[in-house]
Design a protein around this motif. Structure first.
Motif, PDB file in Angstrom:
ATOM      1  N   MET A 156      27.877   0.592 120.160  1.00  0.00           N
ATOM      2  CA  MET A 156      29.181   0.100 120.595  1.00  0.00           C
ATOM      3  C   MET A 156      29.848  -0.598 119.412  1.00  0.00           C
ATOM      4  O   MET A 156      29.229  -1.395 118.724  1.00  0.00           O
ATOM      5  N   TYR A 157      31.106  -0.248 119.198  1.00  0.00           N
ATOM      6  CA  TYR A 157      31.906  -0.876 118.146  1.00  0.00           C
ATOM      7  C   TYR A 157      32.914  -1.806 118.815  1.00  0.00           C
ATOM      8  O   TYR A 157      33.585  -1.408 119.761  1.00  0.00           O
ATOM      9  N   THR A 158      33.024  -3.018 118.320  1.00  0.00           N
ATOM     10  CA  THR A 158      34.101  -3.899 118.759  1.00  0.00           C
ATOM     11  C   THR A 158      35.288  -3.592 117.868  1.00  0.00           C
ATOM     12  O   THR A 158      35.187  -3.665 116.642  1.00  0.00           O
ATOM     13  N   LEU A 159      36.408  -3.222 118.478  1.00  0.00           N
ATOM     14  CA  LEU A 159      37.579  -2.835 117.700  1.00  0.00           C
ATOM     15  C   LEU A 159      38.432  -4.051 117.381  1.00  0.00           C
ATOM     16  O   LEU A 159      38.732  -4.860 118.252  1.00  0.00           O
ATOM     17  N   THR A 160      38.787  -4.145 116.113  1.00  0.00           N
ATOM     18  CA  THR A 160      39.696  -5.185 115.654  1.00  0.00           C
ATOM     19  C   THR A 160      40.765  -4.525 114.797  1.00  0.00           C
ATOM     20  O   THR A 160      40.614  -3.364 114.377  1.00  0.00           O
TER      21      THR A 160
END
Length: 167
Positions: free
Chosen positions: A1-5
Motif C-alpha cells: 500500500m502506498y500513501t499518496l501525497t
C-alpha cells in the motif's frame, strides 16, 4: 500500500502504471483526489483483468476519442464512495444516497473535465458522456469491455477502486 501525497504522486503512479495508456488520466484523477478529498488517500497494487465479476456497483463516465474509448469508474468496495463524497464535500452528511451520488458525480465530472480540456490543448479531441450510477448487474449488462485496469484506493478506513474500462 502506498500513501499518496503531493510529493510522491507522480513517482508512485509511474512506478505502478508506466506502460499504461491510462497513466496520464490516472495521474490527473489521483492528483485531484489527493488535493480535494480531505482524508488520507492510499493506493494498492494495480492490476488488469478481463473478468466480468470484477465490474461492480459504482459511478461510471464514458470518454470517447478518435483512437480510444473507455470508462473511468469509481466503484464502491467498502463504503468507498461515501468516504469520497464526504471527503470531497468536506462535510459529514447523513448516509443519504443522493448526496453520495451528487458529490462523487461532481468529483468525477471535475476530474474528467479537466483531463479532457488539458488533452484538447495538446490537440487530442475527447468527449465525455453523462455519468451513470449503476448497480452491479446493470454495470455488467451495460458495459461491454475488453479489459479493466483496477486501481485499488483507500480513503481513510474505506476502500474503493478507480477503474479504466477499455471498450
Amino acid at each position: 500500500m502506498y500513501t499518496l501525497t503531493w510529493e510522491n504522486l507522480r513517482e508512485v503512479t509511474e512506478k505502478c502504471m508506466s506502460d499504461s495508456v491510462y497513466m496520464r488520466h490516472a495521474l490527473y484523477a489521483l492528483h485531484f483526489l489527493v488535493e480535494n478529498v480531505y482524508v488520507p488517500i492510499g493506493m494498492d497494487e494495480i492490476y488488469i483483468t478481463t473478468a466480468p465479476d470484477t465490474l461492480t456497483s459504482g459511478l461510471f463516465q464514458k470518454i470517447v476519442g478518435k483512437d480510444i474509448t473507455y470508462y473511468l469508474g469509481l466503484v464502491d468496495l467498502h463504503e468507498g464512495l461515501r468516504a469520497i463524497a464526504r471527503g470531497f464535500a468536506g462535510d459529514e452528511f447523513e448516509d443519504d444516497r443522493s448526496f453520495i451520488f451528487d458529490a462523487s458525480g461532481e468529483l468525477i465530472n471535475r476530474i474528467n473535465g479537466e483531463y479532457v480540456i488539458t488533452e484538447a490543448k495538446d490537440g487530442i479531441d475527447l468527449t465525455m458522456e453523462p455519468q451513470l450510477f449503476l448497480e452491479e448487474d446493470e454495470a455488467r449488462d451495460q458495459i461491454k469491455f475488453k479489459e479493466i485496469l483496477h486501481i485499488p484506493i483507500s480513503i481513510g478506513t474505506s476502500n474503493a477502486e478507480m477503474m479504466f474500462i477499455t471498450v
